[in-house]
Enzyme design. Structure first.
Site, mmCIF file in Angstrom:
data_model
loop_
_atom_site.group_PDB
_atom_site.id
_atom_site.type_symbol
_atom_site.label_atom_id
_atom_site.label_comp_id
_atom_site.label_asym_id
_atom_site.label_seq_id
_atom_site.Cartn_x
_atom_site.Cartn_y
_atom_site.Cartn_z
ATOM 1 N N HIS A 1 -43.199 -51.481 3.387
ATOM 2 C CA HIS A 1 -42.810 -51.760 1.999
ATOM 3 C C HIS A 1 -44.053 -51.899 1.102
ATOM 4 O O HIS A 1 -44.084 -51.377 -0.015
ATOM 5 C CB HIS A 1 -42.048 -53.093 1.916
ATOM 6 C CG HIS A 1 -40.715 -53.116 2.593
ATOM 7 N ND1 HIS A 1 -40.311 -54.158 3.394
ATOM 8 C CD2 HIS A 1 -39.676 -52.228 2.582
ATOM 9 C CE1 HIS A 1 -39.078 -53.935 3.835
ATOM 10 N NE2 HIS A 1 -38.679 -52.762 3.368
ATOM 11 N N ARG A 60 -38.518 -42.667 5.569
ATOM 12 C CA ARG A 60 -39.146 -42.654 6.892
ATOM 13 C C ARG A 60 -38.658 -41.443 7.673
ATOM 14 O O ARG A 60 -39.390 -40.502 7.907
ATOM 15 C CB ARG A 60 -38.795 -43.941 7.663
ATOM 16 C CG ARG A 60 -39.522 -45.160 7.185
ATOM 17 C CD ARG A 60 -38.815 -46.414 7.578
ATOM 18 N NE ARG A 60 -37.507 -46.455 6.926
ATOM 19 C CZ ARG A 60 -36.677 -47.470 6.979
ATOM 20 N NH1 ARG A 60 -36.972 -48.513 7.706
ATOM 21 N NH2 ARG A 60 -35.532 -47.447 6.343
ATOM 22 N N SER A 78 -37.350 -53.862 8.509
ATOM 23 C CA SER A 78 -37.164 -55.322 8.538
ATOM 24 C C SER A 78 -36.338 -55.724 9.755
ATOM 25 O O SER A 78 -36.615 -56.741 10.397
ATOM 26 C CB SER A 78 -36.471 -55.801 7.266
ATOM 27 O OG SER A 78 -37.272 -55.524 6.149
#
Ligand code: ADP
Length: 175
Positions: free
Chosen positions: A17, A90, A128
């Site tokens: 991030h 990604r 995350s």
């Protein structure tokens, strides 16, 4: 002057991030790094805690503003006069989801465009949910998150005690 918004749950932030936020801050005049206060997923950190991590990560970037928001992302973007929405990509699966979201958002707000930045290769497998899973299982996350996030994750796991992974059920990024 172009104002961009980089929205997400950021529960918690990781180097993937931070990479996207700091690269976007070099492209746009102002970057609003916006944390969605109550997404439809279980959270490990409150909005205040997530904001605090982001503020620490952005402290050397004078054109990054860290803010919380609630409700429709495009409405928040409009309220801040942002015309660009930044997202990170990604794997190809991210593209499909972002493509669909971008089309939906354009339907809602023609004046706001989505710009996707490709992840840096070293963060391609970081999320995350992965970092929380590694931490719950006792693995090291120091390569994935800044020291203040690592300390907070460890502290939260201690506070949750045994079976913490059951108390905060893990969700994938896209659930
Ligand atoms: P969501 O917005 O789905 O709740 P996150 O808050 O975790 O998910 O992520 C916010 C944004 O950051 C999304 O655009 C996501 O694709 C992007 N992102 C997450 N992890 C990475 C990474 N490792 N590299 C690049 N971008 C990422």
């Amino acid at each position: 002057m172009t104002i961009a918004i980089y929205p997400g749950s950021f529960d918690p932030i990781h180097y993937g991030h931070i990479d996207i936020a700091t690269r976007a801050a070099k492209i746009f005049d102002t970057l609003i790094w916006a944390v969605y206060d109550r997404p439809l997923k279980n959270l490990l950190f409150s909005v205040e805690e997530r904001l605090d991590f982001m503020k620490q990560a952005a402290r050397d970037y004078s054109n990054i503003k860290v803010m919380p928001y609630h409700g429709l992302t495009v409405e928040f973007a409009r309220s801040q006069n942002a015309t660009v929405m930044v997202r990170g990509l990604r794997v190809t699966y991210d593209f499909e989801v972002e493509y669909q979201t971008a089309l939906a958002n354009r339907q809602l707000a023609e004046d706001i465009d989505t710009v996707c930045l490709m992840t840096s290769l070293k963060y391609a497998f970081v999320s995350s949910s992965t970092l929380k899973e590694i931490a719950f299982l006792g693995g090291a996350i120091s390569e994935i998150v800044p020291p203040y996030v690592e300390a907070a994750v460890k502290k939260r796991l201690v506070a949750l005690g045994d079976g913490s992974s059951d108390k905060v059920s893990l969700v994938s990024l896209r659930e």
